[in-house]
Write an enzyme that holds these catalytic residues in place. Structure first.
Site, PDB file in Angstrom:
ATOM      1  N   GLU A  37       1.038  -1.246   0.130  1.00 15.23           N
ATOM      2  CA  GLU A  37      -0.014   0.008   0.157  1.00 15.23           C
ATOM      3  C   GLU A  37       0.941   1.205  -0.018  1.00 15.23           C
ATOM      4  OE1 GLU A  37      -2.088   1.088   3.738  1.00 15.23           O
ATOM      5  OE2 GLU A  37      -3.683   2.257   2.505  1.00 15.23           O
ATOM      6  N   ARG A 262       6.213 -12.598   9.107  1.00 13.37           N
ATOM      7  CA  ARG A 262       7.118 -11.446   8.537  1.00 13.37           C
ATOM      8  C   ARG A 262       8.312 -11.250   9.549  1.00 13.37           C
ATOM      9  NH1 ARG A 262       2.232  -7.169   9.106  1.00 13.37           N
ATOM     10  NH2 ARG A 262       3.604  -5.722   9.952  1.00 13.37           N
ATOM     11  N   LYS A 272       5.100   0.398   9.602  1.00 17.30           N
ATOM     12  CA  LYS A 272       4.950   1.650   9.022  1.00 17.30           C
ATOM     13  C   LYS A 272       4.447   2.907   9.888  1.00 17.30           C
ATOM     14  CE  LYS A 272       3.236   0.143   4.811  1.00 17.30           C
ATOM     15  NZ  LYS A 272       2.931   0.097   3.539  1.00 17.30           N
TER      16      LYS A 272
END
Length: 589
Positions: A37, A262, A272
């Site tokens: 994104e 992850r 983020k």
RNA sequence: UGGGGCGUAGUCAAGCGGUAAGACACAGGAUUUUGGAUCCUGCAUUCGGAGGUUCGAAUCCUCCCGCCCCAACCA
């Protein structure tokens, strides 16, 4: 770890793909995608994801698309879409002509929505966001059905058409999938497919006032692109049944979704949201601050793409939550840099050394090896004269045990030059601090060896004072003081959750047992040390930003874009391994 | 107390019924004009725990324990 010809690791994902190829599930085709994104800069955790996706495609002779999952116009910006492409390319990947956006599919997605409505599998719901939340039930209690759930197909068609046409205010209605309000999987309790949102989109501008949710866009986007294997992170495992439902009810191409864990690293944060907070609160100078785990930060710091890739290959891919020791990343970095970096001499904290028996006006151009690891790197000339700078750390008036650098009466080798013996010191009258050391050199030791075969234990680096280039050098340490920033405080596991912090105001945590500290409290106040008045050998004058080298005995450094013609600025990429520092630290403890 | 996932060394991670790879870290030693690099050596009698199946179990079965994720009109 098992490797294939291309050097990439085998793992549970390649096993699944192998099985698919054997059964002919996708006709032997492998087509992946990296779907970020554009709402922030990529970090090394994203690198794990896209190197996996592009790597898999390369390994199987397939393709990998770059697709922006841009379904939330309130958070996305073109600045990020540009930066993301630069970072993916930096690591060596190429998406060819397959650069896509979920927003490219808005028309198609809308058509999919109508198709589901016509099939009686989606409905317009007038409940507010709060009401939807309240009727969703809880983890242990089923939800209740919306009073709008049984509207007729005609009414739903009409209402959704009017939502699209902008007849209703933001947030007043949504389109929901008609699945099962009592499903144990919360994602299946009539999830929202479309919301009314008057926000300008970075690509489609003001064309739309309704936007699909990620869940209604992601799986279909993969489907439209003919993706065979949708690799994503663990938290989407619960969403897979929903994607399956959409794909099945729409009757379109059905990729296989595979989830992996992850990447987390010690002494840093990897989300983020937190990285943005560090940037916005000014804890760092920007997304590309060399202390950041962002790819742009690591690039500026002097990391090589090869080192990052080697690291990613080393850690592997699995489903287990893990936190990788940042020492492993640094190891991979050093391993790569050691092979390729030219050596230079630089004195970070200069101490004046006068070689009393060396003629005042004499200058010698000495030969210095550029890289002992690589003879092909050749040699360079380094000027030597009567006054040189040496590192403050390399002199101790009272040497501790095992110290084999310089102290009164002792002899050391000046790298690539003569052996010198300390014959005196000059102190500041007021502070008593040693401000200059006086030495005598042995002319017989120029370049190498000693005439009598005596062993000179220490070798120190230096820079000729009259030839030195002044520079600024930035030394970086871990961004956080703890391996697990914001981790649970020792001994407080039983504390009750004390309230709702600002960031989580809308997200009521379950009655928590453990009390996490504020992760920002663990920010390392000394993560940056800026040194000025550093002395570089003249070969370092005017190097271009991005130039990498090893400052002998100190570490690997990289010229920063802040460099100017008359004043270079260097970033310390990583220190050399330092056994002596370890000994001294152990002694202090 | 629902659902999904995961437990192999300090940290990652192989292992797929035949007797615990590798890397980092750590600890010794050799070597060295970078206290770098390089080279040796050591580092899980045991795989979250307990039972069971088997000649044989980290691998199969049962129960238990622990950790992570899910109740955004975020992704």
């Amino acid at each position: 770890m098992p490797k294939n010809d291309s050097g990439a690791s085998s793992n549970f994902i390649t096993e699944m793909i192998d099985a698919d190829n054997e059964s002919g599930r996708f006709g032997g085709r492998v087509h992946t995608r990296f779907p970020p994104e554009p709402n922030g800069y990529l970090h090394i955790g994203h690198a794990k994801a896209f190197c996996l996706n592009f790597g898999l495609a390369a390994r199987y002779g397939g393709l990998c698309n770059l697709r922006y999952d841009d379904t939330n116009p309130t958070k996305e910006e073109v600045e990020y879409v540009t930066a993301i492409q630069e970072d993916v390319r930096w690591l060596g990947w190429d998406w060819g002509d397959r650069l896509f956006y979920a927003s490219d599919y808005f028309d198609k997605l809308c058509e999919f929505a109508f198709r589901l409505i016509r099939a009686g599998k989606a409905y317009v719901c007038d409940l507010s966001a709060d009401q939807i939340r309240e009727t969703r039930g809880t983890l242990t209690r089923p939800g209740s059905e919306s009073p709008y759930r049984n509207r007729s197909v005609e009414e739903n068609l009409n209402l959704f058409e009017r939502m699209k046409a902008g007849e209703f205010p933001d947030g007043s209605r949504v389109l929901r999938a008609k699945i099962d309000m009592s499903s144990p999987n919360l994602n299946m309790r009539d999830p929202v497919m479309y919301r009314i949102l008057r926000a300008s989109h970075h690509r489609t501008g003001d064309k739309w006032c309704i936007y699909p949710t990620y869940d209604f866009a992601h799986g279909q986007s993969d489907s439209i692109e003919g993706i065979t294997h949708s690799i994503c992170s663990l938290e989407f495992e619960d969403h897979r049944p929903l994607y399956d439902w959409y794909l099945h009810n729409l009757g379109i191409h059905h990729p296989r979704q595979i989830e992996f864990a992850r990447l987390n690293l010690t002494y840093t944060v990897m989300s983020k949201r937190r990285l943005r907070e560090l940037v916005e609160a000014g804890h760092v100078r920007g997304w590309d601050d060399p202390r950041m785990p962002t790819l742009s930060g690591m690039r500026r710091r002097g990391y090589t793409p090869e080192a990052i890739r080697a690291f990613l290959d080393t850690i592997g891919v699995a489903k287990r939550d893990s936190v990788v020791d940042i020492a492993l990343l640094e190891h991979c970095l050093r391993e790569d840099l050691n092979k390729r970096s030219p050596r230079r001499m630089a004195v970070l904290r200069p101490l004046r050394m006068v070689i009393e028996d060396y003629p005042e006006d004499r200058v010698e151009e000495l030969d210095a090896l550029n890289n002992p690891e690589d003879p092909a790197a050749g040699t360079r000339k380094v000027p030597f004269s009567r006054v040189v700078y040496v590192e403050k750390d390399d002199f101790r008036e009272v040497p501790p045990p095992k110290f084999h650098r310089l102290s009164p009466g002792r002899e050391v080798r000046l790298r690539h030059s003569y052996c010198v013996r300390c014959v005196g010191v000059v102190k500041d009258e007021k502070t008593g601090e040693v401000v200059e050391i006086r030495c005598a050199h042995d002319p017989e030791t120029k370049g190498e060896g000693t005439p009598d075969g005596r062993k000179v234990k220490g070798t120190i680096h230096w820079v000729s004072a009259r030839h030195a280039v002044d520079a600024e050098v930035r030394l970086y340490d871990h961004l956080f003081t703890r391996p697990d920033p914001g981790g649970v405080e020792e001994g407080s596991e039983e504390d009750a959750y004390g309230g709702v912090d600002a960031a989580g105001a809308a997200r009521v945590p379950p009655a928590a047992e453990a009390a996490p500290r504020d992760w920002k409290a663990d920010i390392n106040p000394s993560s940056l040390a800026t040194l000025t008045g550093c002395k570089l050998e003249p070969a370092l004058a005017g190097v271009a930003p991005g130039f990498r080298c090893q400052f002998e005995r100190l570490g690997y450094f990289c010229a920063d874009p802040d460099s100017t013609a008359d004043k270079p600025v260097f970033n310390r990429t990583v220190t050399l391994r330092d056994t002596w520092a370890k000994i001294e630290k152990a002694r202090r403890l």
